[in-house]
Every structure is written in C-alpha cells, then in structure tokens.
Write an enzyme that holds these catalytic residues in place. Structure first.
Site, PDB file in Angstrom:
ATOM      1  CB  SER A   6      31.105  14.487 -37.713  1.00  6.74           C
ATOM      2  OG  SER A   6      30.632  13.317 -38.346  1.00  6.74           O
ATOM      3  CG  HIS A  31      28.051  17.896 -37.554  1.00  2.00           C
ATOM      4  ND1 HIS A  31      27.443  19.019 -38.062  1.00  2.00           N
ATOM      5  CD2 HIS A  31      28.154  17.013 -38.586  1.00  2.00           C
ATOM      6  CE1 HIS A  31      27.199  18.838 -39.349  1.00  2.00           C
ATOM      7  NE2 HIS A  31      27.611  17.628 -39.686  1.00  2.00           N
ATOM      8  CG  ASP A  33      27.175  13.925 -40.147  1.00  2.00           C
ATOM      9  OD1 ASP A  33      26.853  14.974 -40.737  1.00  2.00           O
ATOM     10  OD2 ASP A  33      28.303  13.730 -39.677  1.00  2.00           O
ATOM     11  CG  MET A  35      23.688  10.406 -43.629  1.00  2.00           C
ATOM     12  SD  MET A  35      25.151   9.606 -44.282  1.00  2.00           S
ATOM     13  CE  MET A  35      26.427  10.693 -43.649  1.00  2.00           C
ATOM     14  CG  HIS A  66      24.618  17.727 -41.995  1.00  2.00           C
ATOM     15  ND1 HIS A  66      25.837  17.298 -42.486  1.00  2.00           N
ATOM     16  CD2 HIS A  66      23.910  18.150 -43.087  1.00  2.00           C
ATOM     17  CE1 HIS A  66      25.859  17.432 -43.802  1.00  2.00           C
ATOM     18  NE2 HIS A  66      24.700  17.939 -44.192  1.00  2.00           N
ATOM     19  CG  MET A  68      23.215  14.959 -45.184  1.00  2.00           C
ATOM     20  SD  MET A  68      24.774  14.105 -44.873  1.00  2.00           S
ATOM     21  CE  MET A  68      24.773  14.098 -43.092  1.00  2.00           C
ATOM     22  CG  MET A 137      27.739  19.570 -47.654  1.00  2.00           C
ATOM     23  SD  MET A 137      28.019  18.975 -45.973  1.00  2.00           S
ATOM     24  CE  MET A 137      28.958  17.459 -46.278  1.00  2.00           C
ATOM     25  N   GLY A 142      27.490  11.862 -47.351  1.00  2.00           N
ATOM     26  CA  GLY A 142      27.144  10.446 -47.318  1.00  2.00           C
ATOM     27  C   GLY A 142      28.103   9.601 -46.498  1.00  2.00           C
ATOM     28  N   GLY A 144      31.911   9.548 -43.971  1.00  2.00           N
ATOM     29  CA  GLY A 144      33.035  10.195 -43.306  1.00  2.00           C
ATOM     30  C   GLY A 144      34.339   9.794 -43.983  1.00  2.00           C
ATOM     31  N   GLY A 145      35.404  10.499 -43.667  1.00  2.00           N
ATOM     32  CA  GLY A 145      36.738  10.098 -44.114  1.00  2.00           C
ATOM     33  C   GLY A 145      37.075  10.408 -45.557  1.00  2.00           C
ATOM     34  CG  ASP A 179      30.190  18.225 -42.569  1.00  2.00           C
ATOM     35  OD1 ASP A 179      31.132  17.462 -42.270  1.00  2.00           O
ATOM     36  OD2 ASP A 179      28.989  17.912 -42.472  1.00  2.00           O
ATOM     37  N   GLY A 180      33.590  18.221 -43.928  1.00  2.00           N
ATOM     38  CA  GLY A 180      34.150  17.230 -44.844  1.00  2.00           C
ATOM     39  C   GLY A 180      35.643  17.413 -45.060  1.00  2.00           C
ATOM     40  N   GLY A 181      36.411  16.450 -44.580  1.00  2.00           N
ATOM     41  CA  GLY A 181      37.860  16.488 -44.803  1.00  2.00           C
ATOM     42  C   GLY A 181      38.589  17.580 -44.050  1.00  2.00           C
TER      43      GLY A 181
END
Ligand code: DX5
Ligand code: ZN
Length: 223
Positions: A6, A31, A33, A35, A66, A68, A137, A142, A144-145, A179-181
C-alpha cells in the site's frame, strides 16, 4: 503469501516511482487505497490517477482497489476502466451487497468484500460463494501507519474455517487479506491464522530503510 504493498506512506509526489520500486522488488500486487473523504475521513486518489499509474507501470501488476467510498455501486466501473483487476468494497458502505459483487464480477474484475474491525463476518459469509477475497481490516480505515488490532484473530479463524468448508464441498477458494499494521513481527502469525494475502504499507514504505530491505526482512519472517 501474497504481499500487497500500500503506497499510502510512500512519497505521493512520486507515486509511479514508488509503485515501480515495489514491482521491481518482485511484488506483483499493488493495493490502491481509494478514500472519498466521506466514508473515511481522508481523501486519496481516484480513477484518473489509477489510469495514469496503469499507463506508467504497464499490464503486469495486479491493481487491487480497496474502495473506501460510499458510492461504489455507481462508480465501480470507472475503476475497472482505469485498469483495476480486483475491486474490494466495504460491506458497511453498500446497501445491495449481493447485487454489487455480482455486477463487479460480470464487469470482468475479481471481487472482494471488506470488513471494518467492529463489523461481524456474517454479511460476508452470505456472499462467500460469489467472491474471490475477503479483506479483514486490522485498523480503522483512513490512514496508514496505525497499530494492528489483535481482536481480529477470532474473525479470521472463523472465516478460514468457513472457507475450508466451502472448498471441501467443491466450492471456490477465497483469499483472506488483512490490511493495517501488518509488519515483519506479526506476518507469520497471520499466516498461521489462515491469511493468504497481506497489505503492507508503512512496513515497506518508511524512512528507516529502502523498500527492498524492508521486504527482505518480511520474507525472512515468513521462512
Ligand atoms: C488504511 C488502508 C491501509 C493502510 C496500510 O485505511 O486501507 O491499506 O494504508 O498501511 P499500514 O501497513 O501502514 O497500516
Ligand atoms: Zn487498504
């Protein structure tokens, strides 16, 4: 395990180059993202930018969108036309989920459904035979990081059991994407839970190391 980079934490002023680095490192999923500043409190990019990326990168990489966004029913075709091979839509943002996943497939893309951390897996199970991927998720979408939310384990394990059951009955295999962390310290654990596809953002694109070195650390964690 598919690693889907991502680019949210990459240098967005040089987006094509960031994507090219991932492709050159051997990653063939990207990927994307998307939004809309409405479904999630952030705005990224849409079909024109994706179209430009497709032109810059050629036909090789799988573009995994993805979405959103709140209006996927009306706009999914624009993402396919821009060069996306795969479209994932949030169950929280769609009224007629079955209709939409069927329409995406008929339009020629593979299709996924996405569940926010607080959303139960039930709605996704209702369309399990119609989809290629479920995206769990492990952060609130919303940004990254963010840090991985460990309570998704139960959902992933239940989902994996349901997919195994479907496959044993001769049905379609469905990828589990998280997805995420996702980082080198938790990716092997995710594989043990049944995850087959990991989105990695800040674990690949950060100021500490070059992407290729971050990727080597992730591959090592999966050995
Ligand atoms: C969050 C996005 C993710 C995220 C991943 O809304 O869907 O793809 O940017 O980034 P990391 O790996 O940094 O959590
Ligand atoms: Zn994402």
């Amino acid at each position: 395990m598919i690693i889907a980079p991502s680019v949210l934490t990459a240098d967005l002023s040089d987006l094509a180059n960031a994507c090219q680095k991932a492709v050159d490192a051997g990653l063939d999923w990207l990927h994307l993202d998307v939004m809309d500043g409405n479904f999630v409190p952030n705005l990224t990019f849409g079909p024109p930018v994706i179209k430009a990326l497709r032109k810059a990168l050629g036909d090789g990489p799988v573009f995994d969108a993805h979405l959103m966004i709140t209006n996927a029913e009306q706009s999914f075709q624009q993402y396919i036309d821009a060069g996306c091979n795969h479209i994932s839509v949030h169950v929280e943002a769609v009224t007629h989920l079955h209709r939409l996943v069927t329409a995406i497939r008929e339009a020629g893309a593979s299709v996924g459904v996405v569940l926010n951390p607080a959303t139960p897996i039930d709605a996704a199970l209702e369309v399990l035979s119609e989809i290629d991927l479920i995206l769990i998720m492990s952060v609130n979408p919303g940004f990254g990081g963010q840090s991985f939310i460990p309570s998704v384990e139960k959902k992933i394990r239940r989902l994996n059991a349901a997919i195994q059951e479907q496959v044993s009955a001769g049905g379609r295999p469905v990828q589990i994407q998280v997805d995420g962390g996702v980082k080198s310290h938790n990716i092997a654990m995710l594989r043990d839970w049944g995850v087959t596809n990991c989105v990695v953002g800040s674990g690949l694109f950060n100021d500490s190391r070059a992407l290729i070195d971050n990727l080597a650390i992730i591959h090592k964690a999966l050995e």
